[in-house]
Design an enzyme around this catalytic site. Structure first.
Site, PDB file in Angstrom:
ATOM      1  N   THR A  16      96.372  -3.930  -6.465  1.00 26.82           N
ATOM      2  CA  THR A  16      97.522  -4.790  -6.767  1.00 26.82           C
ATOM      3  C   THR A  16      98.485  -4.869  -5.584  1.00 26.82           C
ATOM      4  OG1 THR A  16      97.318  -3.966  -9.015  1.00 26.82           O
ATOM      5  CG2 THR A  16      99.333  -5.140  -8.501  1.00 26.82           C
ATOM      6  N   LYS A  99     103.856   7.292  -5.195  1.00 28.27           N
ATOM      7  CA  LYS A  99     104.922   8.132  -5.774  1.00 28.27           C
ATOM      8  C   LYS A  99     104.470   9.542  -6.078  1.00 28.27           C
ATOM      9  CE  LYS A  99     103.644   4.860  -8.380  1.00 28.27           C
ATOM     10  NZ  LYS A  99     103.701   3.786  -9.342  1.00 28.27           N
ATOM     11  N   GLU A 123     109.913   2.927   0.551  1.00 28.40           N
ATOM     12  CA  GLU A 123     110.805   2.204  -0.367  1.00 28.40           C
ATOM     13  C   GLU A 123     110.073   1.741  -1.633  1.00 28.40           C
ATOM     14  OE1 GLU A 123     114.467   1.537   0.417  1.00 28.40           O
ATOM     15  OE2 GLU A 123     113.977   1.692  -1.682  1.00 28.40           O
ATOM     16  N   GLY A 181      99.338  -6.073 -14.185  1.00 30.70           N
ATOM     17  CA  GLY A 181      99.321  -5.227 -12.980  1.00 30.70           C
ATOM     18  C   GLY A 181     100.538  -4.323 -12.862  1.00 30.70           C
ATOM     19  N   GLU A 184      99.908   2.018 -14.246  1.00 29.64           N
ATOM     20  CA  GLU A 184      99.054   2.835 -13.382  1.00 29.64           C
ATOM     21  C   GLU A 184      97.611   2.728 -13.884  1.00 29.64           C
ATOM     22  OE1 GLU A 184     100.467   4.707 -10.663  1.00 29.64           O
ATOM     23  OE2 GLU A 184     101.952   3.259 -11.306  1.00 29.64           O
ATOM     24  N   ASP A 195     105.153   9.128 -14.088  1.00 33.75           N
ATOM     25  CA  ASP A 195     105.482   8.218 -12.988  1.00 33.75           C
ATOM     26  C   ASP A 195     107.001   8.213 -12.750  1.00 33.75           C
ATOM     27  OD1 ASP A 195     104.587   5.886 -11.176  1.00 33.75           O
ATOM     28  OD2 ASP A 195     106.178   4.984 -12.380  1.00 33.75           O
ATOM     29  N   LYS A 199     109.131   9.427  -9.343  1.00 29.64           N
ATOM     30  CA  LYS A 199     110.090   8.578  -8.628  1.00 29.64           C
ATOM     31  C   LYS A 199     111.459   9.253  -8.573  1.00 29.64           C
ATOM     32  CE  LYS A 199     107.800   4.264  -9.865  1.00 29.64           C
ATOM     33  NZ  LYS A 199     107.607   3.309 -10.955  1.00 29.64           N
ATOM     34  N   GLY A 297     104.547  -4.618 -10.201  1.00 27.06           N
ATOM     35  CA  GLY A 297     103.875  -5.899  -9.955  1.00 27.06           C
ATOM     36  C   GLY A 297     103.540  -6.055  -8.481  1.00 27.06           C
TER      37      GLY A 297
END
Ligand code: HSE
Length: 418
Positions: A16, A99, A123, A181, A184, A195, A199, A297
């Site tokens: 993706t 991540k 980022e 998309g 995960e 997740d 982060k 996305g």
């Protein structure tokens, strides 16, 4: 005028994000950056790019002297770490969106940057299209940064929005998040909060100089939230969001966690729907600032990778000022939280662990109460994560020790005990 560096990219991953980046780069002539080779895992998959671009041999990229930037957007954390470690050792700048890898290997990644002096930009690894890392790095001084509250996972926010506003079933909403998309490859990482905590570990580092493993930050996801919880939220004029929160307490330490939370309709985070992410930063003098943008996305995530690649042209590095130039903050578990607990069987809930309980509702199938508990008691137990129990924080959930005595006294007075 200084000419910008020419960037020759070795790209790992063409899923993706990788394919999104490849397409974006084709439309960004102004950036002197070219993808020389792409390393993929499955050579038989049909790709929308010339066949000669691809290889399955990582060393073709890592040992190519012409390649000066490695962009790594694969989802296997262990492989990703091996790739970036070799890239650093071979003198290449690194851009990553992994991540899990970054959160789990933060100390080593910091060390590799110190040893090599090479940039590592990531980022896209937190809040996708929102430039939150660079803002935390450059703009917010540690002493002034009081609190950050954020929605950092697009898939769970998408699922909550679809379930509670569009009345989709959980599985339908998840399938849609996967098709679009956002999720995960293993969607449990989204649903169960992994997740989001990964982060959050990355953002805690850039915000406060904290270097902590994700195992040391309390978190859960949305797996136990019931429709009946949404009904209670609605009655009380709240939304339910999966919120990552960090707050500097009066003792200088930082309270941090990722938990479902009731959010007032007027709160900035209530405005964040579907796959969007939002970050509310509270500072000493500016009060609140709100960052908002797509959190998952292909193109939104690739846009953050693109911006990192672009920053490499002028040798941008994170300086980790909060870690190296200030006194880094420490996490603490010594505070209280106001929680909503719903449950099918009371035997699952140690109600004596609560300092006080303000509201108690018994229903036929489900019951709930609102109570205040020391955070350490949540850290040391897992009753609140078992199926049938759902824990949702109240708005303004954090209560500091110094406030607790007054509040306790007041609750006892209200209960007519004193
Ligand atoms: N699965 C992630 C999310 C993708 O839903 O937020 C973006 O990091």
């Amino acid at each position: 005028m200084e000419t910008h560096k020419e960037l020759t990219i070795g790209l790992f991953g063409f899923g993706t994000v990788g394919e999104g980046l490849y397409r974006i780069l084709q439309q960004t002539d102004s950036l002197k950056a070219k993808v020389k080779k792409v390393c993929i895992k499955h050579p038989d998959k049909k790709r929308n790019a010339p066949a000669e671009l691809f290889t399955t041999d990582r060393n073709v990229l890592l040992f190519d002297e012409k390649i000066n930037v490695i962009v790594e957007v694969i989802d296997n954390a262990d492989e990703a770490f091996e790739i970036i470690r070799t890239a650093f050792r071979n003198g290449k700048a690194v851009v990553s969106a992994s991540k899990k890898m970054i959160a789990e290997h933060l100390p080593e990644i910091l060390q590799l940057q110190l040893e090599t002096g090479l940039p590592f930009l990531c980022e896209a690894a937190a809040c996708a299209s929102i430039p939150v890392i660079r803002n935390l790095e450059e703009y917010y001084d540690n002493d002034l940064l009081h609190a950050i509250k954020a929605i950092v996972n697009g898939s769970t926010n998408f699922i909550l929005t679809k379930m509670f506003e569009d009345k989709l079933e959980f599985n339908e909403a998840l399938l849609l998040a996967q098709q679009l998309g956002f999720a995960e490859s293993n969607p449990a990482l989204d649903i169960e909060g992994y997740d989001a905590v990964n982060k959050w570990v990355i953002l805690l580092n850039h915000a406060y100089g904290i270097v902590e493993h994700p195992d040391n930050v309390l978190f859960t996801g949305i797996q136990n939230i019931q429709l009946s919880d949404a009904a209670v939220a609605k009655e009380k004029n709240y939304d339910i969001k999966l919120v990552a929160q960090a707050q500097k307490l009066q003792n200088g330490k930082v309270a941090a966690f990722v938990l479902p939370q009731f959010v007032n309709h007027e709160d900035h985070l209530a405005f964040v729907k579907n796959e969007y992410n939002g970050v509310v930063i509270e500072t000493g003098f500016a009060d609140k600032q709100f960052f908002y943008g797509k959190g998952a996305g292909s193109f939104p995530t690739a846009s953050a990778v693109l911006s990192d690649i672009s920053a490499l042209r002028y040798d941008y590095h994170y300086e980790y000022k909060k870690l190296y130039h200030h006194k880094p903050s420490e996490l603490t578990t010594d505070f209280y939280v106001r929680t909503y607990i719903s449950f099918d069987k009371i035997s699952k809930v140690p109600k004596d662990d609560f300092e006080w309980i303000e509201e108690w509702h018994g229903g036929q199938e489900r019951n709930y109460f609102i109570g205040t508990i020391h955070f350490e008691k949540l850290v040391k137990s897992d009753w609140w994560m078992q199926p049938g129990v759902s824990l949702i924080l109240a708005p303004e959930a954090i209560i500091e020790n110094i406030e607790i005595r007054l509040l306790k006294k007041r609750s006892l007075e209200l209960a007519g005990v004193i």
